[in-house]
Design an enzyme around this catalytic site. Structure first.
Site, PDB file in Angstrom:
ATOM      1  N   LYS A 219       0.848  -1.212   0.000  1.00 18.88           N
ATOM      2  CA  LYS A 219       0.000   0.000   0.000  1.00 18.88           C
ATOM      3  C   LYS A 219       0.878   1.255   0.000  1.00 18.88           C
ATOM      4  O   LYS A 219       1.572   1.528   0.972  1.00 18.88           O
ATOM      5  CB  LYS A 219      -0.923   0.044   1.221  1.00 18.88           C
TER       6      LYS A 219
ATOM      7  N   GLY B 225       7.031   4.443   8.155  1.00 16.33           N
ATOM      8  CA  GLY B 225       6.153   5.583   8.394  1.00 16.33           C
ATOM      9  C   GLY B 225       6.422   6.172   9.761  1.00 16.33           C
ATOM     10  O   GLY B 225       7.505   5.982  10.338  1.00 16.33           O
TER      11      GLY B 225
ATOM     12  N   GLY C 268       3.323   3.364  13.604  1.00 20.48           N
ATOM     13  CA  GLY C 268       4.079   2.136  13.909  1.00 20.48           C
ATOM     14  C   GLY C 268       3.607   1.505  15.217  1.00 20.48           C
ATOM     15  O   GLY C 268       3.446   0.279  15.322  1.00 20.48           O
TER      16      GLY C 268
ATOM     17  N   GLU D 266      10.203   0.654  10.179  1.00 20.44           N
ATOM     18  CA  GLU D 266      11.163   1.718   9.855  1.00 20.44           C
ATOM     19  C   GLU D 266      10.451   3.025  10.173  1.00 20.44           C
ATOM     20  O   GLU D 266       9.612   3.482   9.397  1.00 20.44           O
ATOM     21  CB  GLU D 266      11.534   1.671   8.372  1.00 20.44           C
TER      22      GLU D 266
ATOM     23  N   CYS E 133      13.456  10.627   6.965  1.00 18.60           N
ATOM     24  CA  CYS E 133      13.439  10.052   8.321  1.00 18.60           C
ATOM     25  C   CYS E 133      14.787  10.248   9.020  1.00 18.60           C
ATOM     26  O   CYS E 133      14.848  10.441  10.228  1.00 18.60           O
ATOM     27  CB  CYS E 133      13.090   8.581   8.245  1.00 18.60           C
TER      28      CYS E 133
ATOM     29  N   GLU F 185       9.958  15.072  15.799  1.00 10.92           N
ATOM     30  CA  GLU F 185      10.256  15.030  14.365  1.00 10.92           C
ATOM     31  C   GLU F 185       9.333  16.001  13.634  1.00 10.92           C
ATOM     32  O   GLU F 185       8.114  15.891  13.715  1.00 10.92           O
ATOM     33  CB  GLU F 185      10.032  13.605  13.834  1.00 10.92           C
TER      34      GLU F 185
END
Ligand code: NDP
Length: 488
Positions: A194, A246, A251, A268, A302, A399
């Site tokens: 996806k 993501g 996650g 990840e 990331c 982040e």
């Protein structure tokens, strides 16, 4: 006769003529369906969503939204392929298909690069020189491993896991698809992928490539849609493994949903990397490394070096050089080859970034931004840095996923190690110094999956990538990247 030569004036900005990449050679359909069992199929409920160009807000295409029954069909077709032709195929044959996909990506590189920039807002220089070549390189690299697994994992009888659900973000759409699909196929699994809602186009072009490569039906299925489609995939009873890239928040939701099941997982997730500059570093190179570390792909990375630590004795000179360099960056049309900073991927992401810009100023940090014209349409954020930042500021802790750098200073190695490790994340870091001993000392004490020394944001399919702590678990790339797709 004497004439006086006027000195050239340079105000930090080059006067560049536009150098627009052509769009004549690209083929983007008005409407895209789901890719299931080797064919493009209309979704059961016939729901579609728009994919827009974030630099112009113009619609590029409409894309099918997969519902429960569509996800069921995709998983069923992946299961049939796994139990059938793909599962029985020799590893050597499997490898040939993966090589074929790699070659087709190379062949269509120019088209893919333009579509990636149109759909995601990233500068064409980056999609052309980084995203697409690395995507092809991943397929080439893992194609080579397909028939060598017994040597890679000697005496461990490696077998495939089964049907893998893969969910990817919008920052490196084709590259993330390649990082996921290539090792899964090399190890004999089948896939339902996806892509992210805002950037599905290159994954769908990859589906066309997969058709052209004659990959047997059902081996790779692509279901487009938003978070709900992802969650249907995660919770599907016939999935053996979830590979997710993501945010840390999503996650965590996924890990909760698969807890207590037999599903394997690779996560990840996000990061807040420290980029550390010592006073013995080559400063001009380090400044380039800082710029690349945080402004590459508008900071939608990331592993972006979003926390800069500068040794106190060189703080003033580094800051001056950094500000000068920021003023020379070109923000604008992602399809212009001169562009350094493209568009922010979506309206929502711009809102998030702007929220942090406000928070940073309220927290007392000092803001500096590229002084430039902002296009009337689209989503834009000038490269930004914050000084006067403390460890407790949200802009230094969370982040942001945008072109925003938080700068702090340090005096000693121990101090900077403590500060750099003071984060729930552990994905990446950078260190700039003339001394190899300092590099070894620092890298052995920092909690980060990847640490670059005197460089930044270098990616290679042979090199494992992944995080510690809230940045996730499992590795992608290299020999390590095969392991999560195998029972060993
Ligand atoms: P999100 O977590 O919001 O989304 C990632 C993917 O998950 C998208 O396809 C999204 O769909 C889907 N999704 C959303 N909700 C769910 C759910 N409940 N169940 C299953 N799937 C869901 O991240 P972003 O797309 O915003 O990407 C940015 C994040 O990705 C950053 O945190 C970044 O650090 C991280 N990242 C990590 C990398 C790494 O290697 N460690 C590499 C690249 C990015 P949709 O978008 O359609 O809503």
């Amino acid at each position: 006769m004497s004439s006086t030569i006027k000195p050239l004036e340079f105000n930090g900005k080059w006067d560049l003529s536009p150098a627009l990449e052509s769009t004549d050679h690209i083929d983007v359909k008005k409407q895209y369906e789901l890719f299931i069992n080797g064919e493009f199929v209309v979704p059961q409920k016939e729901n579609y969503f728009s994919s827009i160009n974030p630099a112009s807000e113009k619609k590029l295409s409409i894309i099918a939204e997969a519902q429960e029954v569509d996800v069921d069909n995709a998983v069923l077709s992946a299961r049939k392929a796994y139990n059938g032709h793909w599962g029985r195929m020799s590893a050597k044959e499997r490898g040939k298909y993966i090589f074929r996909i790699a070659r087709l990506i190379q062949e269509k590189a120019k088209e893919l690069a333009v579509i990636e920039s149109l759909d995601g807002g990233k500068p064409i220089r980056e999609s052309r020189d980084i995203d697409i070549p690395i995507s092809a390189a991943h397929f080439f690299y893992y194609a080579g491993w397909a028939d060598k697994l017994v040597y890679a994992f000697a005496n461990r009888n490696p077998t495939s896991v089964g049907v893998v659900g893969q969910i990817i973000p919008w920052n490196f759409p084709l590259m993330m698809a390649a990082w996921k699909i290539a090792p899964a196929l090399a190890t004999g699994n089948t896939v339902v992928l996806k892509p992210a809602e805002t950037t599905s186009l290159t994954a769908l072009k990859l589906a066309e490539i997969i058709q052209e490569a004659d990959l047997p039906p059902g081996v790779v299925n692509i279901v487009t849609g938003a978070g709900k489609t992802g969650s249907l995939l995660v919770n599907h009873h016939d999935i053996d493994k979830i590979a997710f890239t993501g945010s840390t928040d999503v996650g965590k939701i996924i890990m909760k949903s698969i807890a207590g099941t037999n599903k394997k997982s690779t996560m990840e997730l996000g990061g807040k990397a420290a980029n550390i500059i010592f006073d013995d570093a080559p400063l001009d190179q380090a400044v380039e490394g800082i710029i690349n570390g945080i402004f590459f792909n508008q900071g939608h990375v990331c592993c972006a070096g979003s926390r800069l630590f500068v040794q106190e004795s060189i703080y003033k000179i580094v800051l001056r050089k950094l500000k000068d360099r920021i003023q020379s960056l070109v923000l604008g049309n992602p399809l212009d080859k001169n562009t350094d900073i493209g568009a922010i991927n979506s309206k929502e992401q711009l809102k998030t970034i702007n929220k942090y810009l406000e928070i940073g100023q309220k927290e007392g940090a000092e803001i500096f931004q590229l002084n430039c014209d902002i296009p009337n349409k689209g989503f834009w954020c000038p490269p930004t840095l914050f000084t006067n930042v403390s460890q407790s500021n949200l802009i230094a802790k969370e982040e942001i996923f945008g072109p925003v750098l938080a700068i702090q200073t340090f005096r000693t190695i121990d101090e900077v190690i403590t500060k750099a490790n003071n984060t729930p994340f552990g994905l990446s870091a950078g260190v700039w110094t003339d001394k190899g001993s300092k590099i070894f000392n620092l890298t052995s004490k920092m909690n980060a999956g990847v640490i670059w020394a005197n460089t930044y944001n270098k990616f290679d399919p042979t090199s494992p990538f992944g995080g510690y702590k809230e940045s996730g678990h499992g590795r992608e790339g290299g020999l390590h990247g095969l392991m999560p797709y195998l029972n060993l």
